[in-house]
Design a protein around this motif. Structure first.
Motif, PDB file in Angstrom:
ATOM      1  N   UNK A 109      37.435  67.474  13.688  1.00  0.00           N
ATOM      2  CA  UNK A 109      37.131  68.218  14.769  1.00  0.00           C
ATOM      3  C   UNK A 109      35.923  68.421  15.231  1.00  0.00           C
ATOM      4  N   UNK A 110      35.630  68.179  16.590  1.00  0.00           N
ATOM      5  CA  UNK A 110      34.467  68.532  17.020  1.00  0.00           C
ATOM      6  C   UNK A 110      34.370  69.833  17.833  1.00  0.00           C
ATOM      7  N   UNK A 135      38.875  67.498   5.740  1.00  0.00           N
ATOM      8  CA  UNK A 135      38.833  68.051   7.131  1.00  0.00           C
ATOM      9  C   UNK A 135      37.535  68.304   7.406  1.00  0.00           C
ATOM     10  N   UNK A 136      36.828  67.701   8.413  1.00  0.00           N
ATOM     11  CA  UNK A 136      35.519  67.803   8.809  1.00  0.00           C
ATOM     12  C   UNK A 136      35.334  68.458  10.143  1.00  0.00           C
ATOM     13  N   UNK A 137      34.334  69.328  10.195  1.00  0.00           N
ATOM     14  CA  UNK A 137      34.089  70.087  11.280  1.00  0.00           C
ATOM     15  C   UNK A 137      32.516  69.570  11.861  1.00  0.00           C
ATOM     16  N   UNK A 145      27.692  69.526  10.185  1.00  0.00           N
ATOM     17  CA  UNK A 145      29.037  68.829   9.879  1.00  0.00           C
ATOM     18  C   UNK A 145      29.423  69.647   8.525  1.00  0.00           C
ATOM     19  N   UNK A 146      30.579  70.269   8.658  1.00  0.00           N
ATOM     20  CA  UNK A 146      31.115  71.115   7.609  1.00  0.00           C
ATOM     21  C   UNK A 146      32.356  70.198   7.124  1.00  0.00           C
ATOM     22  N   UNK A 155      35.178  73.292  -0.406  1.00  0.00           N
ATOM     23  CA  UNK A 155      35.258  73.948   0.984  1.00  0.00           C
ATOM     24  C   UNK A 155      33.643  74.319   1.401  1.00  0.00           C
ATOM     25  N   UNK A 156      33.684  73.956   2.944  1.00  0.00           N
ATOM     26  CA  UNK A 156      32.427  74.489   3.557  1.00  0.00           C
ATOM     27  C   UNK A 156      31.078  73.903   3.038  1.00  0.00           C
ATOM     28  N   UNK A 157      31.212  72.870   2.629  1.00  0.00           N
ATOM     29  CA  UNK A 157      29.818  72.187   2.451  1.00  0.00           C
ATOM     30  C   UNK A 157      29.302  71.760   3.756  1.00  0.00           C
TER      31      UNK A 157
END
Length: 185
Positions: A109-110, A135-137, A145-146, A155-157
């Motif tokens: 997701x962007x 899942x990347x944010x 980029x998370x 999670x949440x790197x």
């Protein structure tokens, strides 16, 4: 959104009957309008989809890359339909010609400036619980980029736009975000 009132629940039949120019996502039956993507958003999406698709083709892989607007029905009851910016689907049985039925393997997701909590909180919750593997944010405003690799409970790197990041669902797919960033300047 046609004749729906805010917070009215929507059925799958009502969703199917909507005009194609209406872009919404549905969480537990409640429709939410989607923001139109910016030029920056489109550039990032195109660069990432090209990189991932070229990798899959080079490896003669069976997975497919799709970009929004392409429906993913995560749940029938309560109805949950999303349109991730980018997704990789490896199980062809999930594709019915119109949508993905079930969780994609990899979603990117962007973040849209108007509603970052949607990607960081709501979608994280739904994607994890639906069985998305990774899942990347991508946050253009914060230049981060998370990465969430749910299969290994990582999670949440967080990474910056100058990092090279491994897609965990593959053995040797690395994405150099400095190349993506260069396309934005």
């Amino acid at each position: 959104m046609s004749d729906l009132k805010p917070f009215d629940k929507i059925t799958f039949e009502q969703y199917e009957a909507l005009s194609e120019d209406i872009h919404i996502e549905i969480f537990e039956g409640i429709p939410y309008d989607m923001a139109n993507p910016s030029q920056e958003h489109q550039t990032i999406s195109m660069e990432l989809s090209t990189t991932i698709n070229n990798y899959i083709k080079k490896k003669h892989g069976s997975c497919r890359v799709f970009s929004a607007p392409f429906d993913v029905k995560l749940n029938d009851s309560p109805l949950t339909i999303v349109q991730p910016d980018l997704m990789v689907i490896c199980d062809p049985k999930k594709l019915d010609g119109k949508r993905c039925n079930g969780a994609p393997d990899f979603i990117i997701e962007i973040v849209s400036p108007g509603n970052p909590a949607d990607d960081y909180i709501r979608k994280l919750y739904y994607y994890k619980n639906a069985g998305v593997r990774e899942y990347w944010i991508v946050d253009p405003r914060r230049r981060t980029i998370t990465v969430n690799f749910f299969e290994q409970n990582i999670l949440n790197i967080q990474y910056s736009f100058d990092a090279t990041i491994k897609a965990n669902i593959y053995d040797d797919l690395y994405i150099d975000f400095s190349e993506v960033d260069a396309m934005l300047n």
